[in-house]
Design an enzyme around this catalytic site. Structure first.
Site, mmCIF file in Angstrom:
data_model
loop_
_atom_site.group_PDB
_atom_site.id
_atom_site.type_symbol
_atom_site.label_atom_id
_atom_site.label_comp_id
_atom_site.label_asym_id
_atom_site.label_seq_id
_atom_site.Cartn_x
_atom_site.Cartn_y
_atom_site.Cartn_z
ATOM 1 N N ILE A 190 -23.850 -17.198 62.401
ATOM 2 C CA ILE A 190 -24.410 -17.897 61.232
ATOM 3 C C ILE A 190 -23.728 -17.313 59.997
ATOM 4 O O ILE A 190 -23.753 -16.099 59.802
ATOM 5 C CB ILE A 190 -25.938 -17.664 61.121
ATOM 6 C CG1 ILE A 190 -26.672 -18.184 62.360
ATOM 7 C CG2 ILE A 190 -26.506 -18.301 59.841
ATOM 8 C CD1 ILE A 190 -26.627 -19.679 62.562
ATOM 9 N N HIS A 191 -23.105 -18.139 59.197
ATOM 10 C CA HIS A 191 -22.509 -17.604 57.965
ATOM 11 C C HIS A 191 -22.510 -18.590 56.812
ATOM 12 O O HIS A 191 -22.175 -18.237 55.698
ATOM 13 C CB HIS A 191 -21.064 -17.172 58.211
ATOM 14 C CG HIS A 191 -20.114 -18.338 58.247
ATOM 15 N ND1 HIS A 191 -20.116 -19.252 59.256
ATOM 16 C CD2 HIS A 191 -19.174 -18.761 57.369
ATOM 17 C CE1 HIS A 191 -19.198 -20.173 59.021
ATOM 18 N NE2 HIS A 191 -18.616 -19.908 57.870
ATOM 19 N N ARG A 192 -22.866 -19.847 57.083
ATOM 20 C CA ARG A 192 -22.685 -20.860 56.043
ATOM 21 C C ARG A 192 -23.702 -20.673 54.923
ATOM 22 O O ARG A 192 -24.880 -20.415 55.173
ATOM 23 C CB ARG A 192 -22.778 -22.252 56.674
ATOM 24 C CG ARG A 192 -22.060 -23.308 55.885
ATOM 25 C CD ARG A 192 -21.638 -24.470 56.746
ATOM 26 N NE ARG A 192 -20.530 -24.128 57.612
ATOM 27 C CZ ARG A 192 -19.268 -23.967 57.216
ATOM 28 N NH1 ARG A 192 -18.929 -24.136 55.967
ATOM 29 N NH2 ARG A 192 -18.338 -23.640 58.082
ATOM 30 N N ARG A 225 -21.499 -11.495 54.892
ATOM 31 C CA ARG A 225 -22.458 -12.162 53.989
ATOM 32 C C ARG A 225 -23.824 -12.307 54.656
ATOM 33 O O ARG A 225 -24.862 -12.114 54.033
ATOM 34 C CB ARG A 225 -21.931 -13.546 53.578
ATOM 35 C CG ARG A 225 -22.971 -14.289 52.749
ATOM 36 C CD ARG A 225 -22.466 -15.529 52.078
ATOM 37 N NE ARG A 225 -21.939 -16.522 52.990
ATOM 38 C CZ ARG A 225 -21.095 -17.482 52.632
ATOM 39 N NH1 ARG A 225 -20.663 -17.537 51.396
ATOM 40 N NH2 ARG A 225 -20.671 -18.368 53.510
#
Ligand code: UDP
Length: 443
Positions: A190-192, A225
């Site tokens: 998950i990074h968006r 992030r």
């Protein structure tokens, strides 16, 4: 071929551009590599350059992170200087990052690799970037036919577009990573921004992964992030204590090996959806839309959004169907191609005339357009405006030049013959027509 500058700045650009660099090298073509440094962690950049045997950048801009506006502004300034110094005949960039957006602005002929992807979601900075890139590019290299169709729908002339396949297939083949058997674990990435920067979505995803981890092994390499946002939201501990195996970001080789044997991948990454299809791995996408419609149409990808129940339910469904999906995908051609995308991309660049020319607008009007207004029944007035400034007014029934059905207003290629009609709002349509040599045809 013109001297090419290839501009990149993030992890997915490195993995997808690597085969293009290899092909440029193999053919002995002259190019320069400009690294923007949008991703600056070693595990998001340096490790990929080493592992994928990428050339040393000829220039590193080191722009780092920041808001989209601040980062894009720094990129524009830094790129201008480097491009002026290096004087390339064309600039090529891949995908949808701020690096790509900055690269198109310099006014040097632009080649967009991975053109035509659309999420139809203008809240995504990536969507804004890729639309801008596609609409100013001189050569658009679409990975699939569907991507090329998106470009046609936006009025981009077909002779500027080539379908090349997707270089993820080339990259995976070069690492000798192919479809594998089900290793009995779920891989999650998950990074968006739409997920990491939205606390309620992030919490919902964390709860879903925790519930899946209660049923099966879940491995999750964390993007920096994501780690930061999880920490800020107080969710990192919860995720770890729910049994999800948290790792740092993996090198490309380690990651794709892990992906190939996953029962299911739960992801919001574009590149991972494409790689999962290529490796026959069922995918649950943690988004409400995807730029990879081919994966959904082939039944190996389902969209769960950030909804906890949907992520859990669809992961169970895809896990049950894992073997069936793997078998089905092994029998059909890969919509992303056969691993020759980089060769097709370099062929297209070598064969293209991508200079930017000013159209000669002197003489009789080359651009004429008209507004048809329909103020009420039986009172239609037609206005024509020529590029010399003259305005004509005609009454109902006067012959008009027009071709119906075009979806958008093609803003470019004024030297080409084009006609279109656009809907300007309540009861009005505008038609225009351009043709070479100043003639306007009327029917
Ligand atoms: N990737 C990787 N290590 C990881 C996670 C992803 O090498 O720990 C690779 C993945 O195989 C793919 C690329 O990174 O090639 C995708 O990048 P990302 O998800 O950051 O960007 P997107 O594709 O969503 O633009």
């Amino acid at each position: 071929m013109v001297r090419l500058a290839v501009v990149a700045g993030t992890r997915p650009e490195l993995t997808k551009l690597a085969p293009v660099f290899w092909e440029l090298e193999r053919r002995g073509l002259e190019y320069v590599f400009i690294w923007s440094g949008q991703h600056y962690d070693y595990m998001l950049s340096g490790v990929f350059m080493e592992e994928l045997r990428l050339p040393e950048p000829d220039a590193s801009l080191g722009v780092g992170s920041g808001s989209h506006a601040a980062q894009t502004a720094r990129l524009l300034v830094a790129l201008e200087d480097v491009i002026d110094r290096m004087g390339p005949g064309a600039v090529a960039a891949l995908g949808d990052t701020n690096t790509v957006l900055a690269a198109v602005k310099k006014g040097v002929p632009f080649i967009h690799i991975e053109a035509g992807l659309r999420s139809w979601n203008m809240t995504m900075p990536e969507e804004v970037n890729r639309i801008a890139a596609d609409h100013v590019a001189q050569l658009l290299l679409a990975p699939t036919r569907l991507a090329a169709l998106n470009l046609a729908g936006e009025g981009i002339p077909a002779d500027m577009v080539r379908v090349t396949g997707n270089t993820v297939v080339d990259a995976l083949a070069s690492l000798s990573v192919g479809p594998s058997s089900d290793g009995g674990y779920v891989l999650a990435t998950i990074h968006r921004q739409e997920n990491t920067d939205n606390p309620s979505r992030l919490a919902s995803i964390v709860r879903a992964l925790g519930r899946i981890a209660a049923e099966t092994r879940v491995v999750m390499p964390l993007h920096p992030r994501t780690r930061k946002r999880l920490g800020q939201a107080g969710l990192l501990e919860h995720l770890a204590s729910s049994g999800v195996e948290l790792l740092g970001p993996l090198s490309y080789h380690d990651f794709v090996k892990l992906l190939a044997s996953a029962t299911v991948v739960v992801t919001d990454s574009g590149g991972v959806q494409e790689e999962a299809l290529t490796l026959h791995v069922p995918t649950v996408t943690v988004r409400y839309n995807t730029e990879q419609p081919e994966t959904v149409m082939l039944g190996c990808n389902v969209l769960a959004g950030a909804d906890e129940e949907e992520i859990v339910r669809l992961t169970r469904v895809m896990a049950e169907k894992s073997e069936e999906i793997r078998r089905a995908l092994s029998r059909i051609p890969n919509p992303y191609g056969e691993g020759d995308a980089a060769a097709k991309i370099v062929d297209a660049v070598e064969g293209a005339d991508i200079s930017i020319r000013e159209p000669d607008m002197r003489g009789t009007p080359m651009l004429t357009y008209a507004l048809e207004a329909s103020p009420g029944p039986g009172s239609r007035i037609i206005y024509g405006v020529s590029c010399d400034g003259s305005i004509t007014r005609r009454v109902e029934g006067t012959p008009m030049f027009m071709v119906r059905r075009a979806a958008t207003w093609p803003k470019r290629s004024l030297c080409r013959r084009q006609s279109s009609t656009i809907d300007t709002g309540s009861g009005c349509t505008a038609s225009y027509h351009t043709s070479p040599g100043g003639s306007t045809s009327q029917c």
